[in-house]
Scaffold this active site. Structure first.
Site, PDB file in Angstrom:
ATOM      1  N   PHE A 293       0.845  -1.314  -0.179  1.00 39.04           N
ATOM      2  CA  PHE A 293      -0.045  -0.037   0.205  1.00 39.04           C
ATOM      3  C   PHE A 293       0.666   1.226   0.044  1.00 39.04           C
ATOM      4  O   PHE A 293       0.265   2.458  -0.596  1.00 39.04           O
ATOM      5  CB  PHE A 293      -0.838   0.056   1.249  1.00 39.04           C
ATOM      6  CG  PHE A 293      -0.552   0.673   2.616  1.00 39.04           C
ATOM      7  CD1 PHE A 293       0.558   0.019   3.398  1.00 39.04           C
ATOM      8  CD2 PHE A 293      -0.860   1.940   2.847  1.00 39.04           C
ATOM      9  CE1 PHE A 293       1.033   0.864   4.377  1.00 39.04           C
ATOM     10  CE2 PHE A 293      -0.232   2.666   3.735  1.00 39.04           C
ATOM     11  CZ  PHE A 293       0.570   2.054   4.554  1.00 39.04           C
ATOM     12  N   LYS A 294       2.040   1.083   0.270  1.00 35.42           N
ATOM     13  CA  LYS A 294       3.110   2.310   0.482  1.00 35.42           C
ATOM     14  C   LYS A 294       3.252   2.839  -0.976  1.00 35.42           C
ATOM     15  O   LYS A 294       3.400   4.124  -1.135  1.00 35.42           O
ATOM     16  CB  LYS A 294       4.376   1.895   1.191  1.00 35.42           C
ATOM     17  CG  LYS A 294       3.891   1.843   2.638  1.00 35.42           C
ATOM     18  CD  LYS A 294       5.364   1.658   3.480  1.00 35.42           C
ATOM     19  CE  LYS A 294       5.121   1.527   4.918  1.00 35.42           C
ATOM     20  NZ  LYS A 294       4.182   0.140   5.399  1.00 35.42           N
ATOM     21  N   ASP A 295       2.887   2.295  -2.075  1.00 33.25           N
ATOM     22  CA  ASP A 295       2.928   2.783  -3.412  1.00 33.25           C
ATOM     23  C   ASP A 295       2.068   3.951  -3.473  1.00 33.25           C
ATOM     24  O   ASP A 295       2.396   4.790  -4.217  1.00 33.25           O
ATOM     25  CB  ASP A 295       2.756   1.349  -4.324  1.00 33.25           C
ATOM     26  CG  ASP A 295       3.733   0.298  -4.302  1.00 33.25           C
ATOM     27  OD1 ASP A 295       4.940   0.913  -4.215  1.00 33.25           O
ATOM     28  OD2 ASP A 295       3.318  -0.630  -4.698  1.00 33.25           O
TER      29      ASP A 295
END
Ligand code: PLP
Length: 485
Positions: A107-109
């Site tokens: 999710f950090k993308d």
């Protein structure tokens, strides 16, 4: 709109300054001075891109909507499978919001594809001609996502430290094969907190490197946090448009939590007018946040555990400082954070704890429960998930039946692809993984009839560019050399 330090309400900065600096000059984190109401009545008619733009525009008024559209498009249009950053998938009586369809499958993308665009534009707006050098400590996913986001972005360098043995083989491979000429990656002998403390020390006293200024891509940067607010609105948008809820209905969010960034973005969304029921903070065996929400005592003086959800193996949840500051004020927050630094513990007064408990619930799941949840969820619903997401599902299943639970529609944030943690997922499904990560990918795919993300299958033949590891004491020197290159 101004931003102020969590430790001093008078220490102010504009949005672009806050993004460029990362941390406030007193070591505090930046908070927006107000939360403007999101136009909820328009939400169902907006596109995902428009939602992101509106959220960002309400925080960063130095940007106009056209510029923000360009940033959002540059960040997401090519990097995400199917163009939807956060598809909702029904699982049992809840929904899984899949945030892992970006370039590194976590999710950090979502934030880190956008941050370089916000950052380079913010620098220009601040009249800065220096290069920016991003320094990041990572428990795995931040590192690869930040490297990917900044790789070969003009006017930037990036240096990533990861804890030796504290990341999955796949996460490690993603990082050490990063080809960007402006990227440096190294293992540090220690755990995530050692690496993060080392980075904080460098920010406090940066080495002299001419023409270079240091900034952070950690979730302490407000430019990291802001893009995450948008997908809470997007989930609500999707539920409305699928006829599952009506405008004004409350929705719970369950968030697998480490540094407290993702769940804090949900709290910000609520402050901006999203009808949120409970925000459920899900931890693994490093249950420092569960204890905190239960007792008001934040106590990091405990054994650090390596679990199957390494991105949540954290004892100092940096972003909690923002919530504390918003709850008890900057002065008290400064005192508490000082106590944490000096003694490893602080206690929140009862009144403040009560207030927090109206917004948040908390729970944890150990590795055994996590494995069981992966297996049972796959058997019952055919839904395959990674250990981080499984922690959240396990906590949700327990919470729902607890005294604090409720029957509102619930979205569970799904933060990584199961293929990023193949070994743990195979074990959970009763299989014996091999030592070869790529064989495991195929094995998992054959077993579950699900597709291997292309971003992972292509790593098999990727060349290692960043081989060495260093001690914590060598971090400063490493930064000096790499930033000056
Ligand atoms: C970083 C991360 C988390 C925790 O998010 P925070 O914002 O640090 O609380 C959860 N799951 C995965 C897969 C992550 O990479």
């Amino acid at each position: 709109m101004q931003f102020y330090s969590t430790k001093n309400a008078n220490l102010k900065a504009s949005g672009t300054e806050a993004i460029v600096r990362g941390l406030a000059p007193d070591g505090g984190l930046y908070l927006p001075s107000e939360f403007r109401a999101f136009p909820m009545e328009k939400l169902s008619r907006l596109t995902g891109e428009e939602i992101s733009v509106k959220v960002l525009a309400s925080l960063f008024e130095e940007f106009d909507e056209k510029e923000l559209s360009e940033c959002v498009r540059a960040a997401y249009s090519e990097n995400f499978e199917n163009g939807d950053i956060s598809p909702l998938v029904p699982v049992g009586d809840a929904w899984s919001m899949e945030l892992f369809h970006g370039p590194t499958c976590a999710f950090k993308d979502v934030a880190l594809c956008l941050l370089p665009h916000l950052l380079t534009r913010s620098m220009k707006k601040c009249g800065i001609k220096d290069e920016v050098c991003i320094l990041t400590a990572t428990s795995g996913d931040t590192g690869s996502a930040a490297l990917f986001g900044f790789s070969d972005v003009k006017g930037t360098k990036i240096i990533v430290f990861y804890p030796d043995g504290g990341v999955s083989p796949m996460q490690r491979k993603q990082m050490v094969t990063c080809p960007g000429k402006n990227t440096s990656v190294t293992a540090v002998k220690g755990n995530f907190d050692d690496a993060q403390t080392g980075v904080k020390a460098i920010f406090a006293a940066p080495p002299e490197v001419s023409g270079v200024r240091f900034s952070s891509a950690n979730s302490i940067n407000i430019g990291r946090l802001a893009p995450q607010i948008a997908y809470y609105f997007k989930a609500y948008h999707d539920l409305m448009n699928e006829g599952k809820i009506r405008l004004g209905d409350k929705v719970n969010f369950v968030v697998p939590t480490g540094n407290f960034g993702d769940i804090l973005a949900g709290y910000f969304a609520k402050k901006m007018g999203l009808p949120v029921g409970k925000l459920v903070c899900a931890s693994n065996e490093n249950r420092v946040l569960t204890d905190f929400f239960e007792t008001g005592v934040y106590d990091r003086r405990r054994e650090f555990r390596l679990t199957s959800s390494p991105s949540m193996d954290i004892l100092i949840s940096s972003n909690l400082e923002r919530l504390i500051s918003m709850t008890v004020g900057t002065e008290k927050c400064g005192e508490l954070m000082n106590q944490l630094k000096e003694t490893g513990v602080y206690t929140l007064e009862d009144k403040a704890l009560k207030q927090l408990k109206q917004e948040f619930s908390a729970g944890y799941a150990d590795d055994k429960e996590t494995r069981k949840t992966i297996r049972e969820t796959f058997e019952k619903f055919g839904y395959l998930m990674d250990p981080h997401t499984a922690v959240a599902h396990a906590v949700y299943n327990k919470w729902k039946k607890s005294a604090e639970g409720n029957d509102l529609p619930t979205v569970i944030l799904s933060t990584a692809s199961p293929y990023k943690f193949t070994k743990a997922v195979l074990e959970a499904l009763g299989q014996v993984p091999t030592a070869d990560e790529y064989e495991n990918l195929v094995k998992l795919s054959d077993l579950t009839k699900t597709a291997i993300p292309a971003a992972l299958s292509r790593l098999a033949d990727a060349e290692v560019k960043h081989p060495d590891g260093i001690a914590v004491s060598e971090m400063q020197e490493f930064v000096k050399i790499r930033a000056g290159k």
